[in-house]
Design a protein around this motif. Sequence first.
Motif, PDB file in Angstrom:
ATOM      1  N   UNK A 142       0.385  -0.942   0.189  1.00  0.00           N
ATOM      2  CA  UNK A 142       0.146  -0.210  -0.079  1.00  0.00           C
ATOM      3  C   UNK A 142       0.989   1.393   0.068  1.00  0.00           C
ATOM      4  N   UNK A 143       0.099   2.289  -0.627  1.00  0.00           N
ATOM      5  CA  UNK A 143       1.196   3.349  -0.737  1.00  0.00           C
ATOM      6  C   UNK A 143       1.718   3.943   1.047  1.00  0.00           C
ATOM      7  N   UNK A 144       2.194   4.683   1.066  1.00  0.00           N
ATOM      8  CA  UNK A 144       3.199   5.296   2.148  1.00  0.00           C
ATOM      9  C   UNK A 144       2.251   6.469   2.281  1.00  0.00           C
ATOM     10  N   UNK A 145       2.793   7.203   1.531  1.00  0.00           N
ATOM     11  CA  UNK A 145       1.133   8.427   1.441  1.00  0.00           C
ATOM     12  C   UNK A 145       1.960  10.050   1.965  1.00  0.00           C
ATOM     13  N   UNK A 146       3.652   9.405   1.931  1.00  0.00           N
ATOM     14  CA  UNK A 146       3.946  11.077   2.168  1.00  0.00           C
ATOM     15  C   UNK A 146       4.235  11.226   4.302  1.00  0.00           C
ATOM     16  N   UNK A 147       3.731  13.292   4.056  1.00  0.00           N
ATOM     17  CA  UNK A 147       4.107  13.285   5.349  1.00  0.00           C
ATOM     18  C   UNK A 147       3.123  14.395   6.096  1.00  0.00           C
ATOM     19  N   UNK A 148       2.802  14.669   5.021  1.00  0.00           N
ATOM     20  CA  UNK A 148       1.525  15.378   5.380  1.00  0.00           C
ATOM     21  C   UNK A 148       0.277  14.626   5.495  1.00  0.00           C
ATOM     22  N   UNK A 149      -1.520  14.504   6.195  1.00  0.00           N
ATOM     23  CA  UNK A 149      -1.977  13.958   6.079  1.00  0.00           C
ATOM     24  C   UNK A 149      -3.206  14.621   6.060  1.00  0.00           C
ATOM     25  N   UNK A 150      -3.366  15.072   5.052  1.00  0.00           N
ATOM     26  CA  UNK A 150      -3.868  15.970   4.219  1.00  0.00           C
ATOM     27  C   UNK A 150      -4.484  15.576   2.779  1.00  0.00           C
ATOM     28  N   UNK A 151      -4.887  14.907   2.094  1.00  0.00           N
ATOM     29  CA  UNK A 151      -5.527  15.090   0.926  1.00  0.00           C
ATOM     30  C   UNK A 151      -5.727  16.082   0.084  1.00  0.00           C
ATOM     31  N   UNK A 152      -5.737  16.891   0.574  1.00  0.00           N
ATOM     32  CA  UNK A 152      -6.253  18.148  -0.110  1.00  0.00           C
ATOM     33  C   UNK A 152      -4.538  19.219  -0.737  1.00  0.00           C
ATOM     34  N   UNK A 197      -4.191  11.241  -0.427  1.00  0.00           N
ATOM     35  CA  UNK A 197      -4.813  11.329  -1.513  1.00  0.00           C
ATOM     36  C   UNK A 197      -4.939   9.833  -1.730  1.00  0.00           C
ATOM     37  N   UNK A 198      -3.674   9.730  -2.861  1.00  0.00           N
ATOM     38  CA  UNK A 198      -3.585   7.986  -3.212  1.00  0.00           C
ATOM     39  C   UNK A 198      -3.484   6.963  -2.325  1.00  0.00           C
ATOM     40  N   UNK A 199      -2.896   7.544  -1.384  1.00  0.00           N
ATOM     41  CA  UNK A 199      -3.279   5.761  -0.345  1.00  0.00           C
ATOM     42  C   UNK A 199      -4.782   6.339   0.531  1.00  0.00           C
ATOM     43  N   UNK A 200      -5.262   6.543   0.297  1.00  0.00           N
ATOM     44  CA  UNK A 200      -6.454   7.168   1.194  1.00  0.00           C
ATOM     45  C   UNK A 200      -7.258   5.900   0.157  1.00  0.00           C
ATOM     46  N   UNK A 201      -7.834   6.197  -1.401  1.00  0.00           N
ATOM     47  CA  UNK A 201      -8.166   6.274  -2.427  1.00  0.00           C
ATOM     48  C   UNK A 201      -7.979   4.690  -2.497  1.00  0.00           C
ATOM     49  N   UNK A 202      -6.338   4.031  -2.380  1.00  0.00           N
ATOM     50  CA  UNK A 202      -6.045   2.813  -2.774  1.00  0.00           C
ATOM     51  C   UNK A 202      -6.535   1.734  -1.829  1.00  0.00           C
ATOM     52  N   UNK A 203      -6.324   1.825  -0.342  1.00  0.00           N
ATOM     53  CA  UNK A 203      -7.793   1.336   0.439  1.00  0.00           C
ATOM     54  C   UNK A 203      -9.026   1.325   0.450  1.00  0.00           C
ATOM     55  N   UNK A 204      -9.580   2.857  -0.437  1.00  0.00           N
ATOM     56  CA  UNK A 204     -11.314   2.868  -0.557  1.00  0.00           C
ATOM     57  C   UNK A 204     -11.766   1.574  -1.554  1.00  0.00           C
ATOM     58  N   UNK A 205     -10.604   1.649  -2.662  1.00  0.00           N
ATOM     59  CA  UNK A 205     -11.039   0.755  -4.106  1.00  0.00           C
ATOM     60  C   UNK A 205     -10.482  -0.675  -3.497  1.00  0.00           C
ATOM     61  N   UNK A 206      -9.813  -1.060  -2.615  1.00  0.00           N
ATOM     62  CA  UNK A 206      -9.028  -2.391  -2.108  1.00  0.00           C
ATOM     63  C   UNK A 206     -10.787  -2.969  -1.680  1.00  0.00           C
ATOM     64  N   UNK A 207     -10.771  -2.696  -0.836  1.00  0.00           N
ATOM     65  CA  UNK A 207     -12.750  -2.589   0.342  1.00  0.00           C
ATOM     66  C   UNK A 207     -13.630  -2.694  -0.755  1.00  0.00           C
ATOM     67  N   UNK A 208     -13.694  -2.134  -1.639  1.00  0.00           N
ATOM     68  CA  UNK A 208     -14.590  -2.112  -2.517  1.00  0.00           C
ATOM     69  C   UNK A 208     -14.690  -3.606  -3.556  1.00  0.00           C
TER      70      UNK A 208
END
Length: 265
Positions: A110-120, A126-137
């Motif tokens: 799964x992507x690490x997600x960088x340092x700043x926890x703000x997808x905006x 943003x990539x990390x959150x979307x990856x996990x959402x897609x995997x769950x779906x």
Amino acid sequence: MRLVTWNINSLRLRLPLLEKLVADISPDVVCLQETKVPDPLFPAEALRALGFEHLHYQGMKGYNGVAILSRHPLEPLTNLPVWYEKEDCRHIAARVHGPQDSVELHDFYVPAGGDEPDPAINPKFAHKLAFVEEAAAWFAQRRNARTIVVGDLNIAPLEHDVWSHKQLLKIVSHTPPETERLERWRQTAFVDAMRHFVPPTEKLYTWWSYRNRDWKKSDRGRRLDHIWVTPDLVPELSAMRVLRDMREWESPSDHVPVVMDLVVR
């Protein structure tokens, strides 16, 4: 069946460590993440010499990459999703055919997600959150039976999966947007097999930062590596170990292997 998952952080660089690991514990199946090797340069012959006749891998130069090494026959799964519309070598899967039965095995990075926890403001998050959402779906709409998910999921979901729950709530890998999404993915079909053996009230880590000069003394770890199984495999779980001592080997990965023993029918 002895199953290992390990973010090796460069297969070619740490091939000697893998050789020592195999000699020490004799795994049947090894799932690797962050292999960092394009397919034409994958060290297949060296791995076959270790007893892994069956290989399934997908890699790229310098980044990412996943591999399944097996003493049992593998039947690769095809038509897997292209997560987040990126061909970035983060997921492979195969059926592992044992003497009497088989299991479906998914290996994720799964992507690490960088340092700043703000997808905006942070595209990596943003990539990390979307990856996990897609995997769950994707898993939610499948029939999941005799299935195992392993890998570096890059999220420490529980309070005692990190050295300080309070201090890491705003640090990428333990933020609520990540942990909540990972839990939704797990609940689609899976049991946390590591926590089947170690209660959630006990600390459990698989990763220690290279930045810690004395990682063992500070012990500021996180559990970023996971093994999940469908409920029908829970009766076949027999033992689990985190090979913490490998963090002290020469030129180690910042992750250590997780070993799961299953009495597969």
